[in-house]
Design a protein around this motif. Structure first.
Motif, mmCIF file in Angstrom:
data_model
loop_
_atom_site.group_PDB
_atom_site.id
_atom_site.type_symbol
_atom_site.label_atom_id
_atom_site.label_comp_id
_atom_site.label_asym_id
_atom_site.label_seq_id
_atom_site.Cartn_x
_atom_site.Cartn_y
_atom_site.Cartn_z
ATOM 1 N N TYR A 3 20.746 -29.820 16.756
ATOM 2 C CA TYR A 3 20.875 -28.877 17.865
ATOM 3 C C TYR A 3 19.634 -28.012 17.916
ATOM 4 C CZ TYR A 3 22.362 -24.593 20.300
ATOM 5 O OH TYR A 3 22.445 -23.514 21.143
ATOM 6 N N ARG A 51 18.336 -20.698 26.411
ATOM 7 C CA ARG A 51 17.486 -19.626 25.859
ATOM 8 C C ARG A 51 16.118 -19.611 26.543
ATOM 9 N NH1 ARG A 51 20.670 -16.764 21.807
ATOM 10 N NH2 ARG A 51 22.357 -18.235 21.461
ATOM 11 N N GLN A 100 36.995 -20.721 34.096
ATOM 12 C CA GLN A 100 36.422 -21.018 32.775
ATOM 13 C C GLN A 100 35.234 -21.970 32.911
ATOM 14 O OE1 GLN A 100 39.658 -20.822 33.436
ATOM 15 N NE2 GLN A 100 40.838 -20.130 31.671
ATOM 16 N N ARG A 104 30.333 -21.619 32.919
ATOM 17 C CA ARG A 104 29.378 -22.459 32.204
ATOM 18 C C ARG A 104 28.627 -23.456 33.090
ATOM 19 N NH1 ARG A 104 28.116 -22.600 26.731
ATOM 20 N NH2 ARG A 104 28.738 -24.766 26.499
ATOM 21 N N PRO B 21 26.358 -28.943 13.831
ATOM 22 C CA PRO B 21 25.798 -28.660 15.163
ATOM 23 C C PRO B 21 26.686 -29.104 16.319
ATOM 24 C CG PRO B 21 24.493 -30.304 13.992
ATOM 25 C CD PRO B 21 25.448 -29.753 13.006
ATOM 26 N N PRO B 24 32.780 -27.513 18.040
ATOM 27 C CA PRO B 24 33.108 -26.579 19.120
ATOM 28 C C PRO B 24 33.402 -25.175 18.582
ATOM 29 C CG PRO B 24 34.397 -28.598 19.331
ATOM 30 C CD PRO B 24 33.723 -28.649 17.987
ATOM 31 N N ARG B 57 31.727 -13.519 29.846
ATOM 32 C CA ARG B 57 32.019 -14.618 30.774
ATOM 33 C C ARG B 57 33.177 -15.435 30.217
ATOM 34 N NH1 ARG B 57 30.225 -14.296 35.846
ATOM 35 N NH2 ARG B 57 28.082 -13.629 35.669
ATOM 36 N N LEU B 58 34.159 -15.682 31.067
ATOM 37 C CA LEU B 58 35.292 -16.506 30.655
ATOM 38 C C LEU B 58 34.844 -17.949 30.480
ATOM 39 C CD1 LEU B 58 38.415 -16.533 30.290
ATOM 40 C CD2 LEU B 58 38.562 -17.136 32.722
ATOM 41 N N VAL B 59 35.187 -18.543 29.342
ATOM 42 C CA VAL B 59 34.816 -19.941 29.083
ATOM 43 C C VAL B 59 35.939 -20.629 28.307
ATOM 44 C CG1 VAL B 59 32.339 -19.420 28.976
ATOM 45 C CG2 VAL B 59 33.666 -19.431 26.860
ATOM 46 N N VAL B 64 32.242 -25.158 24.223
ATOM 47 C CA VAL B 64 31.069 -24.386 23.815
ATOM 48 C C VAL B 64 30.820 -24.807 22.370
ATOM 49 C CG1 VAL B 64 30.170 -22.067 23.325
ATOM 50 C CG2 VAL B 64 31.728 -22.405 25.251
ATOM 51 N N LEU B 65 29.570 -25.007 21.991
ATOM 52 C CA LEU B 65 29.304 -25.311 20.585
ATOM 53 C C LEU B 65 29.234 -24.004 19.804
ATOM 54 C CD1 LEU B 65 26.480 -28.013 20.937
ATOM 55 C CD2 LEU B 65 28.927 -28.389 20.482
ATOM 56 N N ALA B 67 27.218 -23.390 17.564
ATOM 57 C CA ALA B 67 25.786 -23.103 17.438
ATOM 58 C C ALA B 67 25.242 -22.310 18.624
ATOM 59 C CB ALA B 67 25.004 -24.414 17.308
ATOM 60 N N GLU B 68 25.900 -22.424 19.781
ATOM 61 C CA GLU B 68 25.397 -21.756 20.986
ATOM 62 C C GLU B 68 25.590 -20.247 20.983
ATOM 63 O OE1 GLU B 68 26.169 -23.477 24.956
ATOM 64 O OE2 GLU B 68 27.339 -24.950 23.861
ATOM 65 N N VAL B 69 26.500 -19.723 20.141
ATOM 66 C CA VAL B 69 26.834 -18.302 20.267
ATOM 67 C C VAL B 69 25.976 -17.383 19.389
ATOM 68 C CG1 VAL B 69 29.177 -18.793 21.056
ATOM 69 C CG2 VAL B 69 28.783 -18.306 18.619
ATOM 70 N N GLU B 70 24.918 -17.924 18.811
ATOM 71 C CA GLU B 70 23.963 -17.101 18.057
ATOM 72 C C GLU B 70 23.559 -15.861 18.880
ATOM 73 O OE1 GLU B 70 22.364 -17.380 14.974
ATOM 74 O OE2 GLU B 70 21.305 -15.535 15.491
ATOM 75 N N GLY B 71 23.773 -14.696 18.320
ATOM 76 C CA GLY B 71 23.355 -13.459 18.993
ATOM 77 C C GLY B 71 24.182 -13.063 20.202
ATOM 78 N N ARG B 72 25.265 -13.772 20.474
ATOM 79 C CA ARG B 72 26.085 -13.441 21.642
ATOM 80 C C ARG B 72 27.249 -12.553 21.211
ATOM 81 N NH1 ARG B 72 22.534 -15.548 25.197
ATOM 82 N NH2 ARG B 72 22.391 -17.805 25.228
#
Ligand SMILES: Cc1cc2nc3c(=O)[nH]c(=O)nc-3n(C[C@H](O)[C@H](O)[C@H](O)COP(=O)(O)OP(=O)(O)OC[C@H]3O[C@@H](n4cnc5c(N)ncnc54)[C@H](O)[C@@H]3O)c2cc1C
Ligand code: FES
Ligand code: FES
Lengths: 286, 177
Positions: A3, A51, A100, A104, B21, B24, B57-59, B64-65, B67-72
């Motif tokens: 990733y 990003r 939802q 995204r 990686p 989810p 944001r509603l998800v 969502v992985l 790994a994607e939520v780094e710093g969120r």
């Protein structure tokens, strides 16, 4: 699987170009992650583009709007300027999935997933949208209708990704609309759909038009004969009949439990007729 | 497959985890962080049982992985109540018996909160559209819609009360001058 979340488009394109095995761009993931989960694909590399600042914003330019490739449906829907200029494009994008999914999903993901039923695609084509592609050989700009080549297939080459979509300026005399048929009111994939964009000239006579149908062929289909049928008219009943006939002639749909060939063909023409009326009104016609 | 190290915020708390990686966010929440409120109904974005918000944001957390939520900033149903004080939506779901087995409930609560945070006076149609991504297979939707409508009323009342209170305080301050 690896990733990566690069912060520039160049870096992303480099990662994609150099990747050994299968590499995929990850925007909203509402198609990609579903397919990974179903075991339909096993990426070796996933490049998350969220990003990259250039993909995150909507900008007003001299020639219109640039919409970053990771701007979500919900974010696009909140942009008043784009909604005002291109209500059909924004409404089509907002039809994708639930709240939802809206949080995204992206227009570019919708395009690159290359489903014949993708909602935002006919509307983008009708509006004359262009895709800004970045790859190992630099940048190129391609009309959205040239991207999808068949179900699940695009004309993007290895290492290429779309950075943004650009839309023309729009204007008071330009109107667009998109309609789809689904058996439910929400959360379903189009059985057939139609997008119309038109521009009025003097005395509200249609000067230019584009008519695009979705889910009635392997890719979205532009129907020049339907556009020709209404150009030079004020969208009277005869013009609408001719538009509908041209649309029916352009349909080449599949036959499945969600819609027979006859049904999809007839309804696509009905939707084109209704979308044309909405677009005409939006362009200031009466 | 080497793990991804992620630093993020969940319900206001700083959190760190390592995950594969392709894992989810839903699995990270449930299996690594012990937050089992979000449920897996389908794993493909259709049922909404896994609903959370990421940066407000509603998800669907199944799409969502981790790994994607780094710093969120991630919010789940576990962050809705203020200590022992339930969120108005939670109270109203109980009052209206808007749940039976309860598997869909965390997702409905999170999605309904996302709606009321941006629109505290939604019409029934707006409520139904906003909750179209959440499936319930036992209660049916009427009680859920009524509970959300009633919670919206409570929220509006509380806001009006808070507004008069600040207005009064302001007037008092002005009078004292
Ligand atoms: C519950 C649910 C309901 C849905 N309803 C609808 C619907 O009503 N109508 C509809 O049309 N679709 C629907 N979809 C499908 C999906 O949400 C849309 O196609 C969405 O627009 C995909 O966008 P994304 O950003 O999530 O794409 P992703 O999943 O991130 O990507 C999709 C594909 O495009 C590629 N890609 C993404 N961005 C780029 C880029 N910048 N450059 C190159 N390639 C790229 C990816 O590698 C992948 O192959 C639904 C999906 C779900 C889960
Ligand atoms: S588990 Fe995520 S939508 Fe069903
Ligand atoms: S209460 Fe059982 S699924 Fe909704």
């Amino acid at each position: 699987m690896r990733y990566e979340a690069p912060t520039t488009t160049k870096e992303a394109a480099n990662l994609l170009a150099k990747a050994k095995g299968k590499a995929f761009v990850l925007a909203g993931g509402t198609d990609l992650l579903v397919r990974m989960k179903a075991g339909m694909l096993e990426p070796d590399l996933v490049v998350d583009i969220k990003r990259i600042p250039a993909t995150r914003k909507v900008t007003k330019t001299a020639s219109g709007f640039t919409i970053g490739a990771s701007v979500s449906g919900a974010e696009l829907g909140e942009n008043k300027a784009v909604k005002k200029a291109w209500p059909g494009v924004v409404e089509a994008t907002e039809l994708i999935g639930s709240d939802q999914v809206q949080g995204r999903c992206t227009m570019v993901g919708n395009l690159c997933n290359a489903s014949p039923a993708a909602d935002s695609v006919p509307a983008m084509i009708a509006a004359g949208a262009k895709a800004a592609i970045v790859g190992p050989k630099g940048k190129r700009s391609v009309a959205v209708e040239k991207i999808v080549t068949g179900p699940g297939k695009t004309s993007l080459k290895k290492g290429e990704m779309i950075e943004s979509i650009s839309l023309p300026k729009g204007g008071a005399k330009i109107g667009d609309a998109y309609l789809r048929f689904i058996p439910r009111t929400e959360m379903d994939i189009a059985v057939c759909s139609a997008a119309v964009c038109l521009e009025l000239g003097a005395k509200n006579v249609i000067k230019k038009a584009t008519v695009v149908l979705g889910a009635v062929a392997p890719t979205a289909v532009t129907v020049p004969a339907a556009a020709k049928a209404i150009i030079g008219t004020k969208l009277d009943d005869d013009a609408l009949d001719a538009l509908a006939a041209a649309c029916e002639a352009a349909c080449n749909p599949i036959d499945d439990k969600r819609g027979t060939i006859e049904f999809r063909t007839e309804v696509a023409a009905v939707l084109a007729r209704r979308a044309a009326k909405i677009a005409f009104e939006r362009a200031g016609g009466k | 497959m080497s793990g991804v190290h992620v630093t993020t915020t969940v319900n206001g708390d700083a959190v760190e985890f390592v995950c594969p990686p392709n894992e989810p966010l839903l699995d990270v929440l449930r299996n690594r962080l012990g937050l089992t409120g979000a449920k897996e109904g389908c794993g493909t974005g259709d049922c909404g049982a896994c609903s959370v918000t990421v940066d407000d944001r509603l998800v669907c957390s199944c799409l969502v992985l981790g790994a994607e939520v780094e710093g969120r900033s991630v919010s789940t149903v576990e962050g809705m109540a203020d200590g022992a004080d339930l969120h108005p939506l939670q109270s109203k779901f109980i009052e209206h018996a808007a749940l039976q087995c309860g598997i869909c409930t965390p997702g409905f609560l999170v999605a309904a909160k996302a709606l009321l945070d941006r629109n505290d006076d939604p019409s029934e149609t707006e409520i139904r559209y906003a909750l179209a991504g959440n499936l319930c297979r036992c209660t049916g939707y009427d009680k859920i819609v009524r509970a959300v409508d009633d919670a919206a009323k409570d929220i509006r009342k509380a806001k009006a009360k808070a507004a008069t209170k600040t207005a009064k305080a302001k007037a008092k301050k002005a009078a004292a001058k």
